[in-house]
Design a protein around this motif. Structure first.
Motif, short mmCIF file in Angstrom:
data_model
loop_
_atom_site.label_atom_id
_atom_site.label_comp_id
_atom_site.label_asym_id
_atom_site.label_seq_id
_atom_site.Cartn_x
_atom_site.Cartn_y
_atom_site.Cartn_z
N ILE A 13 0.82 -1.21 0.00
CA ILE A 13 0.00 0.00 0.00
C ILE A 13 0.86 1.27 0.00
CG2 ILE A 13 -1.67 1.34 1.35
CD1 ILE A 13 -2.80 -1.46 2.26
N ILE A 14 1.85 1.33 0.87
CA ILE A 14 2.66 2.54 1.00
C ILE A 14 3.62 2.73 -0.18
CG2 ILE A 14 4.50 3.63 2.37
CD1 ILE A 14 3.06 2.52 4.87
N LEU A 20 4.98 6.31 -1.69
CA LEU A 20 5.30 7.26 -0.63
C LEU A 20 6.64 6.98 0.05
CD1 LEU A 20 1.84 7.72 1.09
CD2 LEU A 20 3.09 9.35 -0.34
N SER A 21 7.20 5.81 -0.17
CA SER A 21 8.44 5.46 0.51
C SER A 21 9.15 4.38 -0.28
CB SER A 21 8.15 4.96 1.93
OG SER A 21 9.35 4.62 2.58
N LYS A 50 1.25 12.90 4.50
CA LYS A 50 0.46 11.86 3.84
C LYS A 50 0.91 10.47 4.30
CE LYS A 50 -1.23 10.37 -0.66
NZ LYS A 50 -1.18 10.55 -2.10
N LEU A 51 2.21 10.26 4.41
CA LEU A 51 2.74 8.97 4.88
C LEU A 51 2.34 8.72 6.34
CD1 LEU A 51 4.47 6.42 4.46
CD2 LEU A 51 6.46 7.79 5.12
N THR A 52 2.46 9.73 7.17
CA THR A 52 2.07 9.59 8.59
C THR A 52 0.59 9.23 8.71
OG1 THR A 52 3.76 11.19 9.26
CG2 THR A 52 1.96 10.79 10.80
N ASN A 53 -0.26 9.91 7.96
CA ASN A 53 -1.69 9.62 8.00
C ASN A 53 -1.99 8.22 7.48
OD1 ASN A 53 -2.24 12.15 9.04
ND2 ASN A 53 -2.65 13.06 7.03
N ASP A 56 -1.10 5.78 10.19
CA ASP A 56 -2.14 5.82 11.22
C ASP A 56 -3.35 4.98 10.80
OD1 ASP A 56 -0.68 7.45 12.89
OD2 ASP A 56 -1.71 9.30 12.31
N ASP A 57 -3.82 5.17 9.57
CA ASP A 57 -4.98 4.42 9.08
C ASP A 57 -4.68 2.93 8.99
OD1 ASP A 57 -6.47 6.74 8.86
OD2 ASP A 57 -6.09 6.98 6.71
N LEU A 58 -3.50 2.59 8.48
CA LEU A 58 -3.15 1.18 8.34
C LEU A 58 -3.04 0.49 9.69
CD1 LEU A 58 -0.51 1.43 5.48
CD2 LEU A 58 -2.77 0.38 5.32
N ILE A 59 -2.45 1.16 10.66
CA ILE A 59 -2.30 0.57 11.99
C ILE A 59 -3.67 0.41 12.66
CG2 ILE A 59 -1.37 0.97 14.31
CD1 ILE A 59 1.09 2.25 12.84
#
Length: 126
Positions: A13-14, A20-21, A50-53, A56-59
């Protein structure tokens, strides 16, 4: 289960879907009788929020990404790790010292169920 390897849900996903990474990883750091989970990635300043959010959503929804197939893959990988550690135990003592935690991995992998994994995840991450 969520951030280990190229087939992990977080990596897909990321990195693969959102670019994003370059990498995504997760570690569990022991602290006495407790442990601190640490999720890692590197991104540009512009993508930081965007990566931080996304993390957060994935966790928060991590249990949704835990599948029977993924559990089987992780168990297989840890069994291989144990076998390799046993085969190479005398070859490189410093490796055992640095990666000694591998010797503490459970041997009862067959008793681990997806339901128990999800229950544990929800207990600590929700």
């Amino acid at each position: 289960m969520l951030a280990d390897g190229l087939n992990s849900p977080f990596y897909k996903i990321i990195r693969a879907e959102n670019s994003l990474s370059y990498f995504v990883s997760a570690n569990l750091y022991g602290l006495g009788k407790s442990a601190i989970p640490c999720f890692n990635a590197a991104t540009t300043f512009d993508n930081q929020e965007k990566l931080t959010n996304m993390f957060d959503d994935l966790i928060k929804n991590g249990a949704d990404y835990l599948t029977e197939e993924r559990l089987e893959q992780i168990i297989h990988n840890y069994k291989l790790f144990r076998e390799e550690a046993e085969i190479l135990r005398y070859k490189n003592a410093s490796r055992l010292i640095k990666k000694g935690w591998g010797c503490l991995l459970p041997t009862n992998f067959d008793s681990i169920t997806l339901e128990k994994v999800k229950e544990t995840y929800k207990k600590y991450f929700n």
